[in-house]
Design a protein around this motif. Structure first.
Motif, PDB file in Angstrom:
ATOM      1  N   TYR A  76      -8.483   8.963   1.673  1.00 54.19           N
ATOM      2  CA  TYR A  76      -8.749   7.600   1.361  1.00 54.19           C
ATOM      3  C   TYR A  76      -9.352   7.463   0.010  1.00 54.19           C
ATOM      4  CZ  TYR A  76     -11.858   3.258   1.666  1.00 54.19           C
ATOM      5  OH  TYR A  76     -12.203   2.028   1.164  1.00 54.19           O
ATOM      6  N   LEU A  77     -10.029   8.171  -0.440  1.00 57.17           N
ATOM      7  CA  LEU A  77     -10.600   8.186  -1.805  1.00 57.17           C
ATOM      8  C   LEU A  77      -9.196   8.136  -2.757  1.00 57.17           C
ATOM      9  CD1 LEU A  77     -13.456  10.611  -1.997  1.00 57.17           C
ATOM     10  CD2 LEU A  77     -13.592   8.112  -1.967  1.00 57.17           C
ATOM     11  N   GLY A  78      -8.150   8.943  -2.552  1.00 57.04           N
ATOM     12  CA  GLY A  78      -7.165   8.945  -3.247  1.00 57.04           C
ATOM     13  C   GLY A  78      -6.361   7.720  -3.285  1.00 57.04           C
ATOM     14  N   GLU A  79      -6.239   7.003  -1.939  1.00 52.63           N
ATOM     15  CA  GLU A  79      -5.584   5.673  -1.784  1.00 52.63           C
ATOM     16  C   GLU A  79      -6.165   4.578  -2.472  1.00 52.63           C
ATOM     17  OE1 GLU A  79      -2.547   5.239  -0.787  1.00 52.63           O
ATOM     18  OE2 GLU A  79      -2.686   3.095  -0.714  1.00 52.63           O
ATOM     19  N   VAL A  80      -7.563   4.717  -2.627  1.00 49.15           N
ATOM     20  CA  VAL A  80      -8.365   3.844  -3.261  1.00 49.15           C
ATOM     21  C   VAL A  80      -7.960   3.624  -4.732  1.00 49.15           C
ATOM     22  CG1 VAL A  80     -10.671   3.154  -4.106  1.00 49.15           C
ATOM     23  CG2 VAL A  80     -10.161   3.632  -1.684  1.00 49.15           C
ATOM     24  N   ARG A  81      -8.036   4.899  -5.309  1.00 44.98           N
ATOM     25  CA  ARG A  81      -7.571   5.000  -6.837  1.00 44.98           C
ATOM     26  C   ARG A  81      -6.259   4.710  -7.057  1.00 44.98           C
ATOM     27  NH1 ARG A  81      -9.675   7.990 -11.141  1.00 44.98           N
ATOM     28  NH2 ARG A  81      -7.997   7.751 -12.809  1.00 44.98           N
ATOM     29  N   ARG A  82      -5.055   5.137  -6.384  1.00 42.35           N
ATOM     30  CA  ARG A  82      -3.886   4.318  -6.112  1.00 42.35           C
ATOM     31  C   ARG A  82      -3.796   3.074  -6.432  1.00 42.35           C
ATOM     32  NH1 ARG A  82       0.910   2.953  -4.322  1.00 42.35           N
ATOM     33  NH2 ARG A  82      -0.026   2.176  -2.656  1.00 42.35           N
ATOM     34  N   GLN A  83      -4.325   2.465  -5.328  1.00 43.11           N
ATOM     35  CA  GLN A  83      -4.257   0.772  -5.277  1.00 43.11           C
ATOM     36  C   GLN A  83      -4.833   0.150  -6.363  1.00 43.11           C
ATOM     37  OE1 GLN A  83      -2.324  -0.336  -2.674  1.00 43.11           O
ATOM     38  NE2 GLN A  83      -2.262  -1.973  -4.117  1.00 43.11           N
ATOM     39  N   SER A  84      -5.931   0.661  -6.958  1.00 45.96           N
ATOM     40  CA  SER A  84      -6.581   0.269  -8.165  1.00 45.96           C
ATOM     41  C   SER A  84      -5.538   0.215  -9.467  1.00 45.96           C
ATOM     42  CB  SER A  84      -7.829   1.002  -8.550  1.00 45.96           C
ATOM     43  OG  SER A  84      -8.596   0.560  -9.551  1.00 45.96           O
ATOM     44  N   ASP A  85      -5.146   1.690  -9.431  1.00 47.33           N
ATOM     45  CA  ASP A  85      -4.176   1.634 -10.517  1.00 47.33           C
ATOM     46  C   ASP A  85      -2.833   0.538 -10.707  1.00 47.33           C
ATOM     47  OD1 ASP A  85      -4.419   5.177 -11.009  1.00 47.33           O
ATOM     48  OD2 ASP A  85      -5.673   3.539 -11.706  1.00 47.33           O
ATOM     49  N   VAL A  86      -2.374   0.676  -9.161  1.00 45.60           N
ATOM     50  CA  VAL A  86      -1.307  -0.282  -9.030  1.00 45.60           C
ATOM     51  C   VAL A  86      -1.535  -1.875  -9.271  1.00 45.60           C
ATOM     52  CG1 VAL A  86       0.129  -1.380  -7.198  1.00 45.60           C
ATOM     53  CG2 VAL A  86       0.005   1.144  -7.211  1.00 45.60           C
ATOM     54  N   ASN A  87      -2.718  -2.059  -8.982  1.00 44.42           N
ATOM     55  CA  ASN A  87      -3.181  -3.592  -9.151  1.00 44.42           C
ATOM     56  C   ASN A  87      -3.418  -3.918 -10.571  1.00 44.42           C
ATOM     57  OD1 ASN A  87      -3.364  -3.760  -6.361  1.00 44.42           O
ATOM     58  ND2 ASN A  87      -5.430  -3.528  -6.146  1.00 44.42           N
ATOM     59  N   ALA A  88      -3.939  -2.781 -11.250  1.00 45.89           N
ATOM     60  CA  ALA A  88      -4.259  -3.044 -12.773  1.00 45.89           C
ATOM     61  C   ALA A  88      -2.654  -3.392 -13.443  1.00 45.89           C
ATOM     62  CB  ALA A  88      -5.019  -1.868 -13.345  1.00 45.89           C
ATOM     63  N   ALA A  89      -1.743  -2.343 -13.102  1.00 44.04           N
ATOM     64  CA  ALA A  89      -0.561  -2.415 -13.706  1.00 44.04           C
ATOM     65  C   ALA A  89       0.298  -3.683 -13.269  1.00 44.04           C
ATOM     66  CB  ALA A  89       0.221  -1.116 -13.148  1.00 44.04           C
ATOM     67  N   ALA A  90       0.068  -4.054 -12.065  1.00 44.07           N
ATOM     68  CA  ALA A  90       0.893  -5.432 -11.636  1.00 44.07           C
ATOM     69  C   ALA A  90       0.151  -6.560 -12.608  1.00 44.07           C
ATOM     70  CB  ALA A  90       0.605  -5.538 -10.344  1.00 44.07           C
ATOM     71  N   GLN A  91      -1.147  -6.469 -12.830  1.00 40.51           N
ATOM     72  CA  GLN A  91      -1.794  -7.629 -13.670  1.00 40.51           C
ATOM     73  C   GLN A  91      -1.176  -7.582 -15.003  1.00 40.51           C
ATOM     74  OE1 GLN A  91      -5.909  -7.317 -13.162  1.00 40.51           O
ATOM     75  NE2 GLN A  91      -6.056  -8.663 -11.492  1.00 40.51           N
ATOM     76  N   ALA A  92      -0.807  -6.541 -15.500  1.00 34.12           N
ATOM     77  CA  ALA A  92      -0.375  -6.265 -16.651  1.00 34.12           C
ATOM     78  C   ALA A  92       1.178  -6.520 -16.982  1.00 34.12           C
ATOM     79  CB  ALA A  92      -0.655  -4.923 -17.391  1.00 34.12           C
ATOM     80  N   GLY A  93       1.675  -6.829 -15.817  1.00 35.35           N
ATOM     81  CA  GLY A  93       3.121  -7.134 -15.784  1.00 35.35           C
ATOM     82  C   GLY A  93       4.175  -5.954 -15.521  1.00 35.35           C
ATOM     83  N   ALA A  94       3.553  -5.045 -15.229  1.00 35.98           N
ATOM     84  CA  ALA A  94       4.578  -3.766 -14.947  1.00 35.98           C
ATOM     85  C   ALA A  94       5.230  -3.637 -13.576  1.00 35.98           C
ATOM     86  CB  ALA A  94       3.621  -2.507 -15.211  1.00 35.98           C
ATOM     87  N   PHE A 136       4.536   2.296 -16.279  1.00 31.84           N
ATOM     88  CA  PHE A 136       3.370   2.480 -15.456  1.00 31.84           C
ATOM     89  C   PHE A 136       4.116   3.801 -14.199  1.00 31.84           C
ATOM     90  CE2 PHE A 136      -0.054   2.427 -12.151  1.00 31.84           C
ATOM     91  CZ  PHE A 136       0.604   2.448 -11.083  1.00 31.84           C
ATOM     92  N   LEU A 137       5.231   3.288 -13.780  1.00 29.97           N
ATOM     93  CA  LEU A 137       5.706   4.333 -12.493  1.00 29.97           C
ATOM     94  C   LEU A 137       6.131   5.625 -13.121  1.00 29.97           C
ATOM     95  CD1 LEU A 137       7.994   1.863 -10.993  1.00 29.97           C
ATOM     96  CD2 LEU A 137       6.151   3.180  -9.962  1.00 29.97           C
ATOM     97  N   ILE A 138       6.640   5.634 -14.828  1.00 29.98           N
ATOM     98  CA  ILE A 138       6.863   6.782 -15.221  1.00 29.98           C
ATOM     99  C   ILE A 138       5.732   7.705 -15.373  1.00 29.98           C
ATOM    100  CG2 ILE A 138       7.783   7.855 -17.383  1.00 29.98           C
ATOM    101  CD1 ILE A 138       9.538   5.508 -17.602  1.00 29.98           C
ATOM    102  N   ARG A 139       4.702   7.123 -15.843  1.00 33.00           N
ATOM    103  CA  ARG A 139       3.281   7.560 -16.244  1.00 33.00           C
ATOM    104  C   ARG A 139       2.771   8.111 -15.040  1.00 33.00           C
ATOM    105  NH1 ARG A 139       1.510   4.176 -19.118  1.00 33.00           N
ATOM    106  NH2 ARG A 139       0.237   2.727 -17.537  1.00 33.00           N
ATOM    107  N   ARG A 140       2.905   7.534 -14.081  1.00 30.76           N
ATOM    108  CA  ARG A 140       2.204   7.960 -12.504  1.00 30.76           C
ATOM    109  C   ARG A 140       3.117   9.047 -12.075  1.00 30.76           C
ATOM    110  NH1 ARG A 140       2.859   5.073  -7.470  1.00 30.76           N
ATOM    111  NH2 ARG A 140       1.641   6.155  -5.971  1.00 30.76           N
ATOM    112  N   SER A 141       4.119   9.081 -12.098  1.00 30.29           N
ATOM    113  CA  SER A 141       5.148  10.267 -11.849  1.00 30.29           C
ATOM    114  C   SER A 141       4.582  11.384 -12.408  1.00 30.29           C
ATOM    115  CB  SER A 141       6.503   9.890 -12.078  1.00 30.29           C
ATOM    116  OG  SER A 141       7.351  11.227 -11.717  1.00 30.29           O
ATOM    117  N   LEU A 142       4.586  11.413 -13.768  1.00 31.92           N
ATOM    118  CA  LEU A 142       4.280  12.760 -14.307  1.00 31.92           C
ATOM    119  C   LEU A 142       2.677  12.997 -14.450  1.00 31.92           C
ATOM    120  CD1 LEU A 142       4.762  14.781 -16.530  1.00 31.92           C
ATOM    121  CD2 LEU A 142       4.449  13.282 -18.483  1.00 31.92           C
TER     122      LEU A 142
END
Lengths: 214, 356
Positions: free
Chosen positions: A194-212, B201-207
């Motif tokens: 669960y902690l790992g998923e929280v971290r992953r989702q936080s990273d995804v949200n931040a990246a999505a906001q940045a347009g990645a 982001f995906l490349i960085r996350r993969s590595l």
């Protein structure tokens, strides 16, 4: 054969170190000192889940300058165990010796240590189910470590004022998996995942906001 | 959610991951058996590469002693016993069954058969077949989700002490054919001609995921700031040491969205990356002078020859055009500085129209 004149609290750290190394040395090809600290901290967290107070564990942890949990008592115990020939080091990883196994069995039978064994077992078994690196990354989201990582200098972990969020997580965890699960491996792995998923989702949200692309 | 807690996610994890599912099926005898099975697999996969399992591998551990006869009835084939893992077969072209007995004894059948339904009632049964792994629980196969997502087995966990070795491992095993499922999602199409827009982001996350899994005692942190104006891609620190690894990642090639090329990065971007990394290292000396720092420039090279906005396929000649075209760095920072490691270029193969 073994002196009991040394205060019990220093034997707690020795017991924990020997138990972690002895449990995982074959599966992980030795256990590094950093991994011993990490898993002792996870064991302490599981004891909180089991209804103990942080002070019951017998020694403190700080957030080290490397961002990982560290205990000075545990570090001292590892050094003494190596000096006495109970732990051997090869390529940076620790293994128990014959003397270490015998001493560990001696400590394990004592009442002041036996209560810790389910928590140590739950923590050690977690790195069978999940890679150690995944456990380490997940624990960075543990509330006390996460708060401590906002500071650059070493900081005491699990102080009374910082455990409210942790206990909230544990209450939710108990609600989800049920209060009668008899193996701490289950709540440990679910919580770490669960902690790992929280971290992953936080990273995804931040990246999505940045347009990645996510 | 409850006060910031995501109970739904927690429930999904509790229902989907194998540890709670094993406990649901078999109680504590199941999770005790799980420790034996995983502890064995972690050692066994250091001996046998799971990619050598071209048939089926079963690992079985009895749950209760009183059911030993039932398990014996569910397994067939001649067997031999062994205590040393390094004496076990190095390949599994047929049905390899390894039964974990007490005292570290292994009962091995190299052409065995397993009645999965019967065996899984009285034992924890692990199965590896066609690069998929399952626990068979009460006759039902539960797929083992791979949190690391980039190795042949959840339980095949190579480890490295040195960052350079871990980067080479990623280049050879995951980048070249995009076998990491995270990296797979960075492509605009299955043929791996173009990236999606902003795939960084995906490349960085993969590595990062790979390094976090294979580096012992390392804290792997994506996108750390050396200072507030110089973000880097990945920062690696090793516990109880002063070692610090800084990784700058640059991708080369083209990205596409809706038949329009959104970005084209050529060799000049690699040179720009080298300059940026040198700048980061200078800044790091000011902000973390006591660290023993080494900078790594990682180039994810997805260049293909002759691609247009509407390209849907590439010949082998064009797809592999840049396979062995190394980049010449000027200035050669890795030769001029002792804190700048030789750049590592990772060519990522496309799926070519014509076979080799």
């Amino acid at each position: 054969m073994y002196s009991t004149a040394v205060p019990a609290e220093s034997h707690q750290a020795s017991h924990d170190a020997l138990t972690v190394v002895g449990t995982l040395e074959h599966a992980l090809n030795g256990v590094t000192p950093a991994e011993v600290h990490l898993l002792a901290y996870l064991s302490c967290l599981l004891s909180l889940y089991g209804g103990c107070a942080a002070a019951d564990w017998g020694y403190d942890f700080v957030r080290s300058e490397w961002g990982a949990p560290f205990s000075a008592e545990l570090g001292s115990a590892i050094d003494k165990l190596r000096a006495r020939g109970y732990l051997a080091s090869k390529h940076g990883a620790l293994r128990t010796t014959g003397g270490g196994i015998a001493f560990s069995n001696f400590l394990r039978e004592r009442d002041e240590h036996s209560w810790r064994n389910p928590y140590l077992d739950g923590a050690c078994s977690s790195v069978l189910a999940l890679p150690v690196g995944i456990v380490r990354a997940a624990l960075r989201e543990e509330p006390s470590l996460r708060h401590a990582n906002l500071h650059t200098h070493p900081r005491l972990l699990l102080s009374r004022s910082e455990t409210d969020e942790l206990y909230d997580q544990f209450r939710a965890l108990s609600q989800v998996i049920g209060p009668t699960v008899d193996d701490l491996l289950v709540p440990s792995v679910v919580w770490l995942s669960y902690l790992g998923e929280v971290r992953r989702q936080s990273d995804v949200n931040a990246a999505a906001q940045a347009g990645a692309s996510v | 959610m409850t006060d910031g807690l995501d109970l739904e996610t927690m429930r999904r994890i509790a229902e989907g991951t194998f540890v709670p599912r094993v406990h649901d099926a078999h109680g504590q005898p199941g999770t005790l058996a799980l420790r034996h099975v995983i502890g064995f697999l972690l050692q066994f996969y250091g001996h046998l590469d799971p990619e050598m399992v071209t048939g089926v591998l079963y690992v079985v551990r009895l749950l209760r002693e009183e059911d030993s006869a039932a398990l014996a009835g569910a397994l067939s084939g001649s067997f031999w016993t062994e205590k040393r893992i390094d004496r076990l077969p190095l390949r599994a072209p047929d049905v390899l069954v390894i039964e974990l007995l007490d005292g570290g004894i292994l009962r091995v059948r190299e052409n065995g058969t397993v009645d999965e339904n019967a065996a899984s009632r009285v034992a924890l049964v692990y199965r590896y077949r066609s690069q998929q792994e399952h626990f068979i629980l009460q006759g039902q196969a539960l797929a083992i989700e791979n949190p690391a997502a980039i190795h042949a087995s959840v339980f095949a966990r190579p480890t490295f002490s040195f960052l350079r070795d871990a980067l080479f491992d990623y280049r050879d095993r995951f980048a070249r054919l995009s076998t990491c499922f995270i990296l797979q999602t960075a492509w605009a199409e299955d043929a791996r001609l173009f990236f999606k827009p902003k795939p960084e982001f995906l490349i960085r996350r993969s590595l990062s995921q790979h390094l976090a899994t294979v580096l012992r005692d390392a804290e792997v942190r994506p996108e750390q700031n050396v200072d507030e104006t110089h973000p880097i891609d990945i920062k690696v620190t090793w516990t109880f040491t002063t070692r610090l690894g800084i990784i700058e990642i640059k991708w080369l090639g083209k990205s596409r969205e809706n038949d329009s090329i959104t970005t084209t990065y050529t060799e000049s971007r690699a040179l720009e990356g080298a300059r940026q990394l040198a700048d980061y290292l200078d800044a790091n000396r000011r902000y973390a002078p006591k660290r023993d720092t080494l900078g790594y420039l990682v180039i994810i090279d997805a260049r293909r020859h002759g691609l247009g906005p509407g390209s849907t396929a590439v010949s082998r000649a064009n797809g592999m055009y840049y396979d062995d075209r190394e980049i010449t760095y000027d200035p050669p920072y890795h030769q001029l500085r002792d804190d700048f490691a030789p750049p590592i270029r990772m060519f990522v193969e496309p799926v070519c129209q014509d076979a080799a």
